[in-house]
Design a protein around this motif. Sequence first.
Motif, PDB file in Angstrom:
ATOM      1  N   ASP A 199       0.834  -1.215   0.000  1.00 34.07           N
ATOM      2  CA  ASP A 199       0.000   0.000   0.000  1.00 34.07           C
ATOM      3  C   ASP A 199       0.861   1.255   0.000  1.00 34.07           C
ATOM      4  OD1 ASP A 199      -2.274  -1.460  -0.006  1.00 34.07           O
ATOM      5  OD2 ASP A 199      -2.742  -1.199   2.128  1.00 34.07           O
ATOM      6  N   GLU A 200       1.907   1.229   0.828  1.00 36.10           N
ATOM      7  CA  GLU A 200       2.808   2.399   0.892  1.00 36.10           C
ATOM      8  C   GLU A 200       3.541   2.613  -0.434  1.00 36.10           C
ATOM      9  OE1 GLU A 200       3.989   2.028   5.662  1.00 36.10           O
ATOM     10  OE2 GLU A 200       5.297   1.161   4.128  1.00 36.10           O
ATOM     11  N   GLN A 201       3.857   1.499  -1.130  1.00 34.05           N
ATOM     12  CA  GLN A 201       4.542   1.630  -2.429  1.00 34.05           C
ATOM     13  C   GLN A 201       3.692   2.454  -3.383  1.00 34.05           C
ATOM     14  OE1 GLN A 201       5.205  -2.466  -3.613  1.00 34.05           O
ATOM     15  NE2 GLN A 201       6.362  -2.863  -1.750  1.00 34.05           N
ATOM     16  N   VAL A 202       2.387   2.153  -3.408  1.00 39.59           N
ATOM     17  CA  VAL A 202       1.467   2.869  -4.306  1.00 39.59           C
ATOM     18  C   VAL A 202       1.386   4.343  -3.904  1.00 39.59           C
ATOM     19  CG1 VAL A 202      -0.947   3.054  -5.046  1.00 39.59           C
ATOM     20  CG2 VAL A 202       0.135   0.802  -4.852  1.00 39.59           C
TER      21      VAL A 202
ATOM     22  N   GLY B 277      -0.318   5.771 -12.594  1.00 40.67           N
ATOM     23  CA  GLY B 277      -0.331   6.616 -13.791  1.00 40.67           C
ATOM     24  C   GLY B 277       1.031   6.815 -14.433  1.00 40.67           C
ATOM     25  N   LEU B 278       1.932   5.845 -14.254  1.00 40.01           N
ATOM     26  CA  LEU B 278       3.250   5.927 -14.898  1.00 40.01           C
ATOM     27  C   LEU B 278       3.340   4.886 -16.006  1.00 40.01           C
ATOM     28  CD1 LEU B 278       5.516   6.301 -11.729  1.00 40.01           C
ATOM     29  CD2 LEU B 278       5.207   8.039 -13.511  1.00 40.01           C
ATOM     30  N   ARG B 279       4.153   5.192 -17.029  1.00 37.84           N
ATOM     31  CA  ARG B 279       4.372   4.178 -18.061  1.00 37.84           C
ATOM     32  C   ARG B 279       5.807   3.671 -17.936  1.00 37.84           C
ATOM     33  NH1 ARG B 279       7.070   6.496 -22.608  1.00 37.84           N
ATOM     34  NH2 ARG B 279       7.325   8.721 -22.220  1.00 37.84           N
ATOM     35  N   VAL B 280       5.980   2.385 -18.271  1.00 41.21           N
ATOM     36  CA  VAL B 280       7.316   1.791 -18.248  1.00 41.21           C
ATOM     37  C   VAL B 280       7.993   2.156 -19.570  1.00 41.21           C
ATOM     38  CG1 VAL B 280       8.624  -0.365 -18.178  1.00 41.21           C
ATOM     39  CG2 VAL B 280       6.596  -0.093 -16.730  1.00 41.21           C
ATOM     40  N   VAL B 281       9.097   2.927 -19.482  1.00 43.57           N
ATOM     41  CA  VAL B 281       9.817   3.349 -20.691  1.00 43.57           C
ATOM     42  C   VAL B 281      10.803   2.266 -21.107  1.00 43.57           C
ATOM     43  CG1 VAL B 281      11.374   5.104 -21.670  1.00 43.57           C
ATOM     44  CG2 VAL B 281       9.590   5.776 -20.026  1.00 43.57           C
ATOM     45  N   GLU B 282      11.558   1.748 -20.142  1.00 36.39           N
ATOM     46  CA  GLU B 282      12.575   0.731 -20.450  1.00 36.39           C
ATOM     47  C   GLU B 282      12.934  -0.035 -19.176  1.00 36.39           C
ATOM     48  OE1 GLU B 282      15.444   2.690 -22.936  1.00 36.39           O
ATOM     49  OE2 GLU B 282      16.482   0.800 -23.381  1.00 36.39           O
TER      50      GLU B 282
ATOM     51  N   LEU C  40       2.126  -1.943 -10.797  1.00 32.42           N
ATOM     52  CA  LEU C  40       2.373  -0.851  -9.847  1.00 32.42           C
ATOM     53  C   LEU C  40       2.478   0.476 -10.606  1.00 32.42           C
ATOM     54  CD1 LEU C  40       3.038  -0.022  -6.923  1.00 32.42           C
ATOM     55  CD2 LEU C  40       5.407  -0.736  -7.323  1.00 32.42           C
ATOM     56  N   ALA C  41       3.238   0.461 -11.710  1.00 34.97           N
ATOM     57  CA  ALA C  41       3.397   1.684 -12.517  1.00 34.97           C
ATOM     58  C   ALA C  41       2.032   2.150 -13.028  1.00 34.97           C
ATOM     59  CB  ALA C  41       4.353   1.415 -13.678  1.00 34.97           C
ATOM     60  N   ALA C  42       1.273   1.202 -13.578  1.00 38.35           N
ATOM     61  CA  ALA C  42      -0.045   1.557 -14.138  1.00 38.35           C
ATOM     62  C   ALA C  42      -0.963   2.114 -13.055  1.00 38.35           C
ATOM     63  CB  ALA C  42      -0.670   0.333 -14.796  1.00 38.35           C
ATOM     64  N   ALA C  43      -0.880   1.550 -11.856  1.00 42.22           N
ATOM     65  CA  ALA C  43      -1.765   1.982 -10.759  1.00 42.22           C
ATOM     66  C   ALA C  43      -1.517   3.431 -10.355  1.00 42.22           C
ATOM     67  CB  ALA C  43      -1.568   1.069  -9.544  1.00 42.22           C
TER      68      ALA C  43
ATOM     69  N   ASP D  59      16.282  -2.445 -13.068  1.00 38.65           N
ATOM     70  CA  ASP D  59      16.221  -0.982 -12.956  1.00 38.65           C
ATOM     71  C   ASP D  59      15.272  -0.503 -14.038  1.00 38.65           C
ATOM     72  OD1 ASP D  59      18.052   0.224 -10.857  1.00 38.65           O
ATOM     73  OD2 ASP D  59      19.295  -1.357 -11.734  1.00 38.65           O
ATOM     74  N   VAL D  60      14.199   0.121 -13.607  1.00 39.20           N
ATOM     75  CA  VAL D  60      13.091   0.420 -14.520  1.00 39.20           C
ATOM     76  C   VAL D  60      12.964   1.938 -14.697  1.00 39.20           C
ATOM     77  CG1 VAL D  60      10.612   0.098 -14.891  1.00 39.20           C
ATOM     78  CG2 VAL D  60      11.941  -1.689 -13.748  1.00 39.20           C
ATOM     79  N   VAL D  61      12.996   2.374 -15.971  1.00 32.98           N
ATOM     80  CA  VAL D  61      12.790   3.795 -16.271  1.00 32.98           C
ATOM     81  C   VAL D  61      11.304   4.018 -16.491  1.00 32.98           C
ATOM     82  CG1 VAL D  61      13.353   5.705 -17.839  1.00 32.98           C
ATOM     83  CG2 VAL D  61      15.079   3.956 -17.330  1.00 32.98           C
ATOM     84  N   LEU D  62      10.766   4.973 -15.732  1.00 34.20           N
ATOM     85  CA  LEU D  62       9.324   5.277 -15.781  1.00 34.20           C
ATOM     86  C   LEU D  62       9.118   6.740 -16.159  1.00 34.20           C
ATOM     87  CD1 LEU D  62       8.697   3.623 -12.313  1.00 34.20           C
ATOM     88  CD2 LEU D  62       7.809   2.689 -14.449  1.00 34.20           C
ATOM     89  N   ALA D  63       7.954   7.035 -16.740  1.00 33.14           N
ATOM     90  CA  ALA D  63       7.628   8.427 -17.082  1.00 33.14           C
ATOM     91  C   ALA D  63       6.121   8.598 -17.047  1.00 33.14           C
ATOM     92  CB  ALA D  63       8.167   8.760 -18.473  1.00 33.14           C
TER      93      ALA D  63
END
Length: 316
Positions: A164-167, A295-300, A290-293, A311-315
Amino acid sequence: MNHLAEHLAQGFSQTPKTLSSKYFYDTTGSRLFQQIMGLPEYYPTRTELAIFQEQGAAIARALAAGAGASQPLAVVELGAGDGLKTKFLLRELLAQPVALTYVPVDISASAIAELTASLHAELPGLPTEPLAAEYSAALTTLATRPGAKAVLFLGSNIGNFTPDEQVVFLRELAQPLTPADRLLVGFDLRKDPRRIRAAYDDAQGITAEFNFNLLRRLNAEAGADFELDAWQHFPDYDPSTGAMRSWLVSRRAQTVRVAALAGQTFDIAAWEAIHTESSYKFSLPQIAGLAAAVGLRVVEVFQDAAGDFADVVLAV
Ligand code: AVI
C-alpha cells in the motif's frame, strides 16, 4: 517527548509490535549497511552495480531523453547512501549533452557528508546540492525546482515500503513529474527463496548487528534499557507474497523501561517478535501493475543476465 521514544510508544502499541526500518540509519547503522552491501550473501547492490557498469550509457540516455539539450537536468536521488553505484550513472550522464546537477537526499547526515566529500574528489566538475532529509523534503524539491528531473530511487529501497505504501509513495513521486522527467526505480526481483533469505541472514552476523542497532539506538536516544543478548535476529521470506521480513525475537519474558517516556515500561513475552523491516521482492508483471496503478508508463527495463534485479525507467 523525543521523536524516537514517540515512535517506540506507537510501534509497541501495535500487534505485532513494530519498529520502523527508517530508524536503522544512524551513523553506526549507515556503516553497517555499507558492510552489508559488500557481503557475499547480499547480492542486490553488486547486481545493480553490474547493471550500471554494463548498461550505464543506455540508462543515462533514457534518463536524459526527456530533457533534451534545451533545459537543465537535476538528478534527484532519494536515499543516496554512499552513492557508489550512482557515480557510474553520473559519469555516463555527464557525457550527455545536458547541464547536470546532482541532488542526493539521505536521512543520514553522516552519509550525505561523506558522499559530498567523495563527489568533490571523484567528480569535481559536477554541481551538487546535497540534502540531509527524509524523502518528503525531496518531494518539495521536485515540485518547485525548474528544469527537467531524473529521480533515482535505487537499491530496491521501494521494497522497504508495504504494498500500500509503495502505491502511495510512487503516486506522490509521480504527481509533480512533467513529460520531460524520468524516474529510475531499482527493484529486487523474486528468485530462489533460500538465496533471498540468506541475503538477510549472513554468516558473519552483520545483518543481525544492523537489526540490533535499532535497540542500541533506542537505548542511547530514548533512554530505553533493552538488553541486547535477550534478543534474536530472525529473518523470514514468504515466496507467495515476496515479503522478506526481519524480526527481533525476545529470548525470554522481559520488561523494558523507557526514560524518555517518563519511565513507562513495556512487557514483552518470551519469544514475542518485533517486526523491524520488510524488504519486498517483485515480479516484472507486478512492477508493470504498480506503474499503471500510479499513472506511470514503463519506458525501459534494464536487468542483469540472471534476472535477479531490474532498474526500470518510468515516465508520466
Ligand atoms: C535499504 N534496503 C533496500 C535494504 C534491503 O535490502 O531491504 C536494507 C537491508 N536490510 C537488511 N539488509 C539490507
